[in-house]
Design a protein around this motif. Structure first.
Motif, short mmCIF file in Angstrom:
data_model
loop_
_atom_site.label_atom_id
_atom_site.label_comp_id
_atom_site.label_asym_id
_atom_site.label_seq_id
_atom_site.Cartn_x
_atom_site.Cartn_y
_atom_site.Cartn_z
N ARG A 139 0.81 -1.20 -0.16
CA ARG A 139 -0.03 0.03 0.13
C ARG A 139 0.75 1.31 0.03
NH1 ARG A 139 -4.37 -1.80 4.60
NH2 ARG A 139 -5.76 -3.13 3.09
N ARG A 142 2.23 1.78 -3.32
CA ARG A 142 1.34 1.98 -4.31
C ARG A 142 1.09 3.47 -3.82
NH1 ARG A 142 -4.30 2.61 -3.50
NH2 ARG A 142 -5.51 2.86 -5.78
N ARG A 145 3.91 5.89 -5.39
CA ARG A 145 3.88 5.71 -7.03
C ARG A 145 2.66 6.73 -7.52
NH1 ARG A 145 8.58 4.86 -9.45
NH2 ARG A 145 7.55 3.88 -11.09
N LEU A 146 1.64 6.74 -6.81
CA LEU A 146 0.70 7.69 -7.28
C LEU A 146 1.02 9.04 -6.95
CD1 LEU A 146 -2.58 5.81 -6.07
CD2 LEU A 146 -1.86 6.06 -8.22
N SER A 178 -5.95 -0.05 -14.20
CA SER A 178 -5.88 0.45 -12.74
C SER A 178 -5.18 1.74 -12.72
CB SER A 178 -4.79 -0.82 -11.92
OG SER A 178 -3.70 -0.77 -12.31
N GLU A 180 -2.82 2.08 -10.68
CA GLU A 180 -1.34 1.47 -10.48
C GLU A 180 -0.71 1.65 -11.73
OE1 GLU A 180 -3.68 -0.09 -9.03
OE2 GLU A 180 -3.51 0.17 -6.81
N TYR A 181 -1.36 1.11 -12.95
CA TYR A 181 -0.71 1.16 -14.15
C TYR A 181 -0.53 2.22 -14.78
CZ TYR A 181 -0.37 -0.48 -19.10
OH TYR A 181 -0.01 -0.78 -20.22
N GLU A 184 2.34 4.33 -13.31
CA GLU A 184 3.49 3.92 -13.93
C GLU A 184 3.63 4.22 -15.32
OE1 GLU A 184 6.17 2.03 -12.74
OE2 GLU A 184 4.96 2.37 -10.75
#
Length: 192
Positions: A139, A142, A145-146, A178, A180-181, A184
């Motif tokens: 988490r 994640r 990264r966001l 998503s 997350e994708y 990225e």
């Protein structure tokens, strides 16, 4: 849970018992082997452990305090659970036990049934805590990264934080991917 499923918790577990040699310790090691454990026994405690050790049972002896301290530090660094085997009638051991911070404490006189129950409970608790830590770390990664993707969008397009988030959410929905994708993709595409 059935007895079999509880005992399956011990199957294949590699443990080391640091306890003065006695017939009861040897018999307990044989019992553990019959349950599918890989049990080693030695005394006095050693600071170095086998690389595949998964559980320690350690007799607490005031005369071995420096070795115990090194052993507990080494085990904690490798996230190996420890069950301290202590004489509950010896109040002088309590400060040492507080310092060592074992995962569990059991009677030093080996009661195989009680100790097996303690081992199962300790392993289940520690494994659950490890899974929770892994989820929390995922988490956190994640979230980082966001945040990084939002920062890239803010710098690239002059957006505020909520605008960057809305843009990423919209892109994720449009591409049926998503967050997350999408994050990225934003990071790899726009950050140079």
């Amino acid at each position: 849970m059935t007895e079999q499923s509880l005992l399956a918790t011990l199957s294949g577990v590699r443990l080391h018992i640091f306890h003065p040699d006695s017939q009861s310790v040897r018999a307990f090691c044989v019992s553990l082997t019959q349950l599918g454990c890989h049990a080693q026994h030695s005394w006095p405690p050693a600071a170095s452990l086998s690389t595949d050790t998964q559980l320690l049972l350690v007799a607490i002896d005031m005369h071995q305090q420096p070795l115990l301290t090194s052993l507990f530090i080494s085990a904690r660094e490798r996230d190996i659970p420890i069950i301290a085997l202590a004489d509950s009638y010896n109040a002088r051991l309590f400060p040492l036990l507080l310092q060592l911070q074992p995962n569990a404490i059991a009677a030093r006189e080996l009661n195989p049934f009680a100790l097996i129950v303690q081992m199962i409970g300790t392993l289940k608790t520690v494994r659950h805590q490890q899974r929770l830590r892994a989820v929390q770390q995922a988490r956190q990664a994640r979230s980082e990264r966001l945040a990084q993707a939002k920062s890239v969008l803010m710098q690239t397009f002059g957006l505020d934080e909520s605008g960057a988030y809305r843009l990423m959410r919209s892109e994720a929905m449009n591409t049926r991917s998503s967050m997350e994708y999408t994050a990225e993709r934003v990071i790899t595409t726009l950050q140079k």
